[in-house]
Design a protein around this motif. Structure first.
Motif, short mmCIF file in Angstrom:
data_model
loop_
_atom_site.label_atom_id
_atom_site.label_comp_id
_atom_site.label_asym_id
_atom_site.label_seq_id
_atom_site.Cartn_x
_atom_site.Cartn_y
_atom_site.Cartn_z
N CYS A 4 0.83 -1.21 0.00
CA CYS A 4 0.00 0.00 0.00
C CYS A 4 0.86 1.26 0.00
O CYS A 4 0.52 2.26 -0.62
N CYS A 7 2.03 1.88 -3.55
CA CYS A 7 1.02 1.71 -4.60
C CYS A 7 0.94 2.95 -5.48
O CYS A 7 0.78 4.08 -5.00
N ARG A 10 -2.55 4.75 -5.22
CA ARG A 10 -3.04 4.92 -3.84
C ARG A 10 -3.98 6.11 -3.69
O ARG A 10 -4.99 6.04 -2.99
N ASN A 27 -4.95 -3.62 4.04
CA ASN A 27 -3.77 -4.32 3.55
C ASN A 27 -3.71 -5.76 4.07
O ASN A 27 -3.27 -6.68 3.38
N GLY A 30 -5.75 -8.10 1.86
CA GLY A 30 -5.51 -8.08 0.42
C GLY A 30 -4.17 -8.68 0.03
O GLY A 30 -3.32 -8.93 0.88
N ARG A 31 -4.00 -8.89 -1.24
CA ARG A 31 -2.72 -9.37 -1.77
C ARG A 31 -2.59 -8.92 -3.22
O ARG A 31 -3.59 -8.77 -3.93
N GLN A 32 -1.37 -8.72 -3.65
CA GLN A 32 -1.15 -8.35 -5.05
C GLN A 32 -1.05 -9.60 -5.90
O GLN A 32 -0.54 -10.63 -5.46
N ILE A 55 -3.98 -1.94 -10.40
CA ILE A 55 -2.81 -1.12 -10.10
C ILE A 55 -2.06 -0.77 -11.39
O ILE A 55 -1.67 0.38 -11.61
N THR A 101 -1.26 -5.77 -12.95
CA THR A 101 -1.12 -6.04 -11.52
C THR A 101 -2.40 -5.58 -10.84
O THR A 101 -2.87 -4.47 -11.08
N CYS A 103 -4.76 -5.64 -7.03
CA CYS A 103 -4.79 -5.86 -5.59
C CYS A 103 -6.09 -6.59 -5.29
O CYS A 103 -7.18 -6.03 -5.46
#
Length: 231
Positions: A4, A7, A10, A27, A30-32, A55, A101, A103
């Motif tokens: 985060c 990011c 953001r 955060n 979540g996960r990327q 992202i 990518t 999130c």
């Protein structure tokens, strides 16, 4: 707050409505995830198990017709939100057009988090209304505009959305960008044939409105004229 803190979107994504402690809590759930071009994240008709912030990259929203064809119904860019919060089923498939990518959050975890954070729910509502406005404008484009007007409007939309994410460059005073679509996909999006799309691109180029440095690259040479042709 690992990803985060760094990011790129953001301050533009829905999480911009949250403070530092709330971001830390988000955060934690979540996960990327990275997607290759052509890789799907969600599938139409399946249980709604994921939601995500984009992202990097560009993804398409699509649905299948009764005869098995694909219809692209939308495109999402960095900072856009995808998935169906508070819903039980996914309305359309989500597939990466470029390397991307995202999130990713469990839909159930995200729903619970959103219920506890009204600012996030408000941001979701704003995004939903903006998407509704964009969809209505697209209905007008598909229902009332000529092929030339559709192509011109499409190019202006791409330039605007890509510029917002740093993917549209100013080269010699002209906007230059790479389309994330093939000619066939553009035809599918606009309800045209691929032959019509190619003719309209050639016409715009021959008239000096745009240049086509490569198959996917577009340079807008005369924005005022392109806006006129978009109606």
């Amino acid at each position: 707050m690992a990803f985060c803190e760094t990011c790129r979107v953001r301050n533009r994504a829905i999480c911009a409505a949250l403070d530092a402690s709330e971001i830390q809590a988000l955060n934690a759930i979540g996960r990327q995830r990275k997607l290759e071009a052509g890789q799907s994240l969600l599938w139409e008709g399946e249980d709604s198990v994921l939601v995500a912030n984009v992202i990097e990259g560009v993804l398409k929203l699509s649905t299948g017709t009764a005869d098995g064809r694909e219809q692209i119904v939308g495109v999402v860019y960095p900072s856009d939100f995808i998935g169906r919060p508070f819903g039980q089923q996914t309305a359309h498939s989500v597939t990466a057009l470029t390397e991307a990518t995202v999130c990713v959050f469990s839909r159930t975890d995200f729903d619970n988090f959103a219920r506890e954070h009204p600012a996030l729910e408000h941001k979701l509502l704003q995004r939903t209304l903006a998407e509704l406005d964009r969809t209505r404008a697209w209905m007008l484009l598909l229902g009332r505009k000529s092929a030339g007007e559709r192509i011109a409007a499409f190019l202006l939309e791409m330039a605007e959305r890509l510029a917002a994410n740093g993917a549209c460059e100013n080269v010699g005073g002209h906007e230059t960008f790479d389309l994330p679509f093939s000619r066939q996909q553009i035809a599918d999006v606009l309800g045209l044939t691929i032959e019509t799309v190619s003719r309209q691109f050639s016409k715009l180029k021959n008239d000096g409105v745009i240049d086509l440095p490569s198959r996917r690259s577009v340079t807008i040479l005369n924005r005022d004229e392109l806006e006129d042709r978009a109606g």
